[in-house]
Write a protein that holds these residues in place. Structure first.
Motif, PDB file in Angstrom:
ATOM      1  N   SER A   1      -6.556 -12.896 -11.948  1.00 49.14           N
ATOM      2  CA  SER A   1      -5.462 -12.708 -12.905  1.00 49.14           C
ATOM      3  C   SER A   1      -5.077 -14.021 -13.571  1.00 49.14           C
ATOM      4  O   SER A   1      -4.856 -14.077 -14.786  1.00 49.14           O
ATOM      5  CB  SER A   1      -4.246 -12.103 -12.214  1.00 49.14           C
ATOM      6  OG  SER A   1      -4.546 -10.824 -11.713  1.00 49.14           O
ATOM      7  N   ALA A   2      -4.995 -15.087 -12.793  1.00 45.44           N
ATOM      8  CA  ALA A   2      -4.640 -16.398 -13.354  1.00 45.44           C
ATOM      9  C   ALA A   2      -5.716 -16.868 -14.339  1.00 45.44           C
ATOM     10  O   ALA A   2      -5.398 -17.366 -15.426  1.00 45.44           O
ATOM     11  CB  ALA A   2      -4.450 -17.421 -12.237  1.00 45.44           C
TER      12      ALA A   2
ATOM     13  N   LYS B   1      -7.718 -14.999 -16.050  1.00 37.37           N
ATOM     14  CA  LYS B   1      -7.658 -14.143 -17.244  1.00 37.37           C
ATOM     15  C   LYS B   1      -6.569 -14.636 -18.198  1.00 37.37           C
ATOM     16  O   LYS B   1      -6.777 -14.691 -19.413  1.00 37.37           O
ATOM     17  CB  LYS B   1      -7.394 -12.691 -16.841  1.00 37.37           C
ATOM     18  CG  LYS B   1      -7.406 -11.731 -17.990  1.00 37.37           C
ATOM     19  CD  LYS B   1      -7.222 -10.308 -17.514  1.00 37.37           C
ATOM     20  CE  LYS B   1      -7.202  -9.364 -18.697  1.00 37.37           C
ATOM     21  NZ  LYS B   1      -6.968  -7.994 -18.293  1.00 37.37           N
ATOM     22  N   VAL B   2      -5.420 -15.005 -17.655  1.00 32.36           N
ATOM     23  CA  VAL B   2      -4.338 -15.529 -18.490  1.00 32.36           C
ATOM     24  C   VAL B   2      -4.795 -16.814 -19.172  1.00 32.36           C
ATOM     25  O   VAL B   2      -4.622 -16.982 -20.385  1.00 32.36           O
ATOM     26  CB  VAL B   2      -3.059 -15.782 -17.659  1.00 32.36           C
ATOM     27  CG1 VAL B   2      -2.020 -16.538 -18.464  1.00 32.36           C
ATOM     28  CG2 VAL B   2      -2.488 -14.469 -17.149  1.00 32.36           C
TER      29      VAL B   2
ATOM     30  N   GLN C   1      -7.263 -16.303 -22.067  1.00 29.09           N
ATOM     31  CA  GLN C   1      -6.725 -15.716 -23.293  1.00 29.09           C
ATOM     32  C   GLN C   1      -5.893 -16.686 -24.128  1.00 29.09           C
ATOM     33  O   GLN C   1      -5.583 -16.410 -25.273  1.00 29.09           O
ATOM     34  CB  GLN C   1      -5.891 -14.484 -22.945  1.00 29.09           C
ATOM     35  CG  GLN C   1      -6.717 -13.357 -22.384  1.00 29.09           C
ATOM     36  CD  GLN C   1      -5.878 -12.196 -21.867  1.00 29.09           C
ATOM     37  OE1 GLN C   1      -4.674 -12.296 -21.766  1.00 29.09           O
ATOM     38  NE2 GLN C   1      -6.550 -11.108 -21.527  1.00 29.09           N
TER      39      GLN C   1
ATOM     40  N   VAL D   1       1.896 -14.229  -9.975  1.00 28.30           N
ATOM     41  CA  VAL D   1       0.926 -14.026 -11.060  1.00 28.30           C
ATOM     42  C   VAL D   1       1.522 -13.139 -12.153  1.00 28.30           C
ATOM     43  O   VAL D   1       1.321 -13.392 -13.338  1.00 28.30           O
ATOM     44  CB  VAL D   1      -0.393 -13.437 -10.523  1.00 28.30           C
ATOM     45  CG1 VAL D   1      -1.317 -13.060 -11.659  1.00 28.30           C
ATOM     46  CG2 VAL D   1      -1.080 -14.419  -9.611  1.00 28.30           C
ATOM     47  N   HIS D   2       2.273 -12.129 -11.760  1.00 24.11           N
ATOM     48  CA  HIS D   2       2.938 -11.264 -12.747  1.00 24.11           C
ATOM     49  C   HIS D   2       3.874 -12.099 -13.620  1.00 24.11           C
ATOM     50  O   HIS D   2       3.903 -11.963 -14.844  1.00 24.11           O
ATOM     51  CB  HIS D   2       3.706 -10.153 -12.029  1.00 24.11           C
ATOM     52  CG  HIS D   2       4.598  -9.363 -12.906  1.00 24.11           C
ATOM     53  ND1 HIS D   2       4.130  -8.415 -13.783  1.00 24.11           N
ATOM     54  CD2 HIS D   2       5.955  -9.397 -13.069  1.00 24.11           C
ATOM     55  CE1 HIS D   2       5.153  -7.890 -14.442  1.00 24.11           C
ATOM     56  NE2 HIS D   2       6.263  -8.477 -14.027  1.00 24.11           N
TER      57      HIS D   2
ATOM     58  N   GLU E   1       1.853 -14.336 -16.023  1.00 22.37           N
ATOM     59  CA  GLU E   1       1.374 -13.576 -17.183  1.00 22.37           C
ATOM     60  C   GLU E   1       2.486 -13.388 -18.215  1.00 22.37           C
ATOM     61  O   GLU E   1       2.271 -13.572 -19.419  1.00 22.37           O
ATOM     62  CB  GLU E   1       0.856 -12.206 -16.742  1.00 22.37           C
ATOM     63  CG  GLU E   1      -0.410 -12.270 -15.927  1.00 22.37           C
ATOM     64  CD  GLU E   1      -0.755 -10.942 -15.255  1.00 22.37           C
ATOM     65  OE1 GLU E   1       0.057  -9.996 -15.282  1.00 22.37           O
ATOM     66  OE2 GLU E   1      -1.859 -10.859 -14.685  1.00 22.37           O
ATOM     67  N   LYS E   2       3.664 -13.006 -17.752  1.00 18.62           N
ATOM     68  CA  LYS E   2       4.801 -12.762 -18.656  1.00 18.62           C
ATOM     69  C   LYS E   2       5.231 -14.043 -19.373  1.00 18.62           C
ATOM     70  O   LYS E   2       5.470 -14.037 -20.579  1.00 18.62           O
ATOM     71  CB  LYS E   2       5.989 -12.186 -17.887  1.00 18.62           C
ATOM     72  CG  LYS E   2       5.783 -10.796 -17.387  1.00 18.62           C
ATOM     73  CD  LYS E   2       5.914  -9.832 -18.518  1.00 18.62           C
ATOM     74  CE  LYS E   2       5.913  -8.418 -17.992  1.00 18.62           C
ATOM     75  NZ  LYS E   2       6.006  -7.452 -19.061  1.00 18.62           N
TER      76      LYS E   2
ATOM     77  N   GLU F   1       3.566 -16.831 -19.954  1.00 18.81           N
ATOM     78  CA  GLU F   1       2.574 -17.360 -20.893  1.00 18.81           C
ATOM     79  C   GLU F   1       2.434 -16.485 -22.139  1.00 18.81           C
ATOM     80  O   GLU F   1       1.907 -16.940 -23.138  1.00 18.81           O
ATOM     81  CB  GLU F   1       1.224 -17.554 -20.205  1.00 18.81           C
ATOM     82  CG  GLU F   1       1.247 -18.616 -19.127  1.00 18.81           C
ATOM     83  CD  GLU F   1       1.818 -19.955 -19.582  1.00 18.81           C
ATOM     84  OE1 GLU F   1       1.534 -20.401 -20.716  1.00 18.81           O
ATOM     85  OE2 GLU F   1       2.566 -20.567 -18.792  1.00 18.81           O
ATOM     86  N   SER F   2       2.938 -15.264 -22.100  1.00 17.09           N
ATOM     87  CA  SER F   2       2.906 -14.418 -23.293  1.00 17.09           C
ATOM     88  C   SER F   2       4.082 -14.714 -24.235  1.00 17.09           C
ATOM     89  O   SER F   2       4.101 -14.257 -25.365  1.00 17.09           O
ATOM     90  CB  SER F   2       2.899 -12.935 -22.908  1.00 17.09           C
ATOM     91  OG  SER F   2       4.158 -12.548 -22.392  1.00 17.09           O
TER      92      SER F   2
END
Length: 144
Positions: free
Chosen positions: A22-23, A25-26, A29, A56-57, A60-61, A63-64
Motif C-alpha cells: 500500500s505504501a 502504491k501511494v 502514484q 497506511v490508510h 493514503e488520505k 498524500e491525496s
C-alpha cells in the motif's frame, strides 16, 4: 541515494506485506518531486502510530490532499494527539505501552477524522481548534 536508503529502511522496519504494498502504491502514484517528502511522512506515521491505528490508510488520505499547508496542520495535530515529536528521531520511548496502559483507543476517531477533513483547510482549522480545546480539558485523552 537518500531516497533509496530511506525506502530500504522503511522496508526493513517490520511492515506487513500489505502495508508495504500500500505504501509503495501511494509513492508510485505521486509525482517524482513529491515522493521524498511522502516517504518521510510514511516513516513518521509508521513510527508514531500505535499498532491499533491504521497508519497506511492515513498515509493514503494525507498524500491525496493537495494543500501542503493542510498536510502540515494534520501532522502537527496528530503529533499533539499522539504525544509524538515532529520527526521519528524524537519519539517518546514506550508510545505503544502508554496507550496499552490506559489511554483510550477512542482517540483513533480523532486521528482518523483529520485526513478526512483536510481537503477543506478552513474546516480542518476549525476541527484542530476544537481538538485543542478538548485537549486542554482532557490532556490525557481519556474521554470519548
Amino acid at each position: 541515494p537518500a531516497f533509496c536508503d530511506d525506502l530500504c529502511e522503511l522496508a526493513h522496519s517490520g511492515l506487513t506485506r500489505t502495508d508495504w504494498r500500500s505504501a509503495l502504491k501511494v509513492l508510485e502514484q505521486l509525482p517524482l518531486g513529491q515522493r521524498e517528502r511522502a516517504l518521510r511522512h510514511a516513516h513518521w506515521l509508521w513510527a508514531v502510530f500505535p499498532a491499533w491505528l491504521p497508519w497506511v490508510h492515513v498515509f493514503e488520505k494525507i498524500e491525496s490532499v493537495q494543500s501542503k499547508e493542510a498536510q502540515e496542520l494534520v501532522f502537527r495535530s496528530m503529533a499533539r494527539l499522539l504525544r509524538a515529536g515532529g520527526e521519528p528521531d524524537h519519539l517518546r520511548v514506550g508510545l505503544d505501552e502508554d496507550y496499552a496502559a490506559g489511554a483510550n483507543p477512542a482517540i483513533s476517531r480523532w486521528v482518523l477524522w483529520l485526513p478526512e477533513v483536510a481537503r477543506d483547510l478552513q474546516f480542518l482549522e476549525v476541527v484542530v481548534e476544537a481538538y485543542d480545546m478538548l485537549l486542554e480539558a482532557d490532556p490525557d485523552v481519556k474521554t470519548d
